[in-house]
Design an enzyme around this catalytic site. Structure first.
Site, mmCIF file in Angstrom:
data_model
loop_
_atom_site.group_PDB
_atom_site.id
_atom_site.type_symbol
_atom_site.label_atom_id
_atom_site.label_comp_id
_atom_site.label_asym_id
_atom_site.label_seq_id
_atom_site.Cartn_x
_atom_site.Cartn_y
_atom_site.Cartn_z
ATOM 1 N N VAL A 87 -7.014 -37.192 -22.340
ATOM 2 C CA VAL A 87 -6.416 -38.591 -22.307
ATOM 3 C C VAL A 87 -6.085 -38.916 -23.883
ATOM 4 C CG1 VAL A 87 -6.379 -41.018 -21.804
ATOM 5 C CG2 VAL A 87 -7.721 -39.510 -20.225
ATOM 6 N N GLU A 88 -4.429 -38.943 -24.083
ATOM 7 C CA GLU A 88 -4.369 -39.032 -25.423
ATOM 8 C C GLU A 88 -4.076 -40.435 -25.558
ATOM 9 O OE1 GLU A 88 -0.925 -36.390 -26.061
ATOM 10 O OE2 GLU A 88 -2.373 -34.662 -26.124
ATOM 11 N N ASN A 89 -4.066 -40.942 -26.962
ATOM 12 C CA ASN A 89 -3.668 -42.315 -27.496
ATOM 13 C C ASN A 89 -2.809 -42.293 -28.704
ATOM 14 O OD1 ASN A 89 -4.819 -44.679 -28.985
ATOM 15 N ND2 ASN A 89 -5.137 -45.022 -26.818
ATOM 16 N N SER B 239 -3.137 -43.763 -31.112
ATOM 17 C CA SER B 239 -3.836 -43.858 -32.401
ATOM 18 C C SER B 239 -4.489 -42.218 -31.963
ATOM 19 C CB SER B 239 -5.094 -44.850 -32.371
ATOM 20 O OG SER B 239 -5.852 -44.453 -33.298
ATOM 21 N N CYS C 136 -10.966 -35.136 -24.982
ATOM 22 C CA CYS C 136 -10.522 -33.724 -24.310
ATOM 23 C C CYS C 136 -10.826 -33.682 -22.728
ATOM 24 C CB CYS C 136 -11.153 -32.602 -24.834
ATOM 25 S SG CYS C 136 -10.634 -32.287 -26.768
ATOM 26 N N GLU D 115 -12.454 -31.641 -20.978
ATOM 27 C CA GLU D 115 -13.960 -31.272 -20.883
ATOM 28 C C GLU D 115 -14.954 -32.507 -21.051
ATOM 29 O OE1 GLU D 115 -11.912 -29.866 -22.857
ATOM 30 O OE2 GLU D 115 -12.075 -27.964 -23.175
ATOM 31 N N CYS E 254 -16.092 -29.861 -27.905
ATOM 32 C CA CYS E 254 -16.320 -29.956 -26.448
ATOM 33 C C CYS E 254 -17.412 -28.945 -26.197
ATOM 34 C CB CYS E 254 -15.107 -29.679 -25.611
ATOM 35 S SG CYS E 254 -14.204 -31.007 -25.535
#
Ligand code: THU
Length: 137
Positions: free
Chosen positions: A50-52, A54, A60, A62, A94
């Site tokens: 899940v990217e953002n 920011s 990640c 995992e 991770c």
């Protein structure tokens, strides 16, 4: 690196990890990752990256899976499958995150460039992260 025998449920783990990978939120890198965590009681918990906007807040796949599992009451894990396109290894962060719960966990390294049903490599977490940090008083 020494490989381990695949857990009997590897086809399910691969299927779940590949499916959840398609749900990844990765608009910045375009790089989708899926993870499927097998609990000792037989549940399979999925996670994706899940990217953002920011960038440093990105989570990640995992760690998403581990956090979902912990928040669902599971703390014992017997395998994890990581699915991505290319060299399918978990990042160092991770590895450390997984180490918290099971240093010996078999990690299935699934390259999605290979057709579904292709046997992933399987290695122990300890071999991926030798001499891991442990908090000892
Ligand atoms: N990523 C993971 O989800 N797991 C890893 O072990 C390595 C990297 C994600 C983070 C980011 O969204 C994208 O892959 C590119 O680094």
């Amino acid at each position: 690196m020494q490989t381990l025998p695949l857990p009997i449920r590897w086809p399910e783990l691969q299927q779940v990890a590949r499916h959840v990978r398609t749900l990844a939120w990765a608009p910045y890198s375009g790089f989708q990752v899926g993870a499927a965590l097998l609990t000792d009681c037989g549940q399979i918990i999925a996670g994706c990256n899940v990217e953002n906007a920011s960038f440093g807040l990105t989570i990640c796949a995992e760690r998403t899976a581990v956090c979902r599992a912990i928040a669902s009451g599971y703390i014992q894990f017997s395998a994890i499958c990581v699915s991505l396109s290319g060299n399918p290894v978990p990042c160092g962060g991770c590895r450390q995150f997984l180490m918290e719960f099971n240093p010996q966990i078999p990690v299935l390294l699934d390259n999605t460039d290979q057709p579904i049903g292709t046997q992933p490599d399987c290695v122990s977490l300890e071999s991926l992260l030798p001499r891991a940090f442990r908090f000892e008083r």
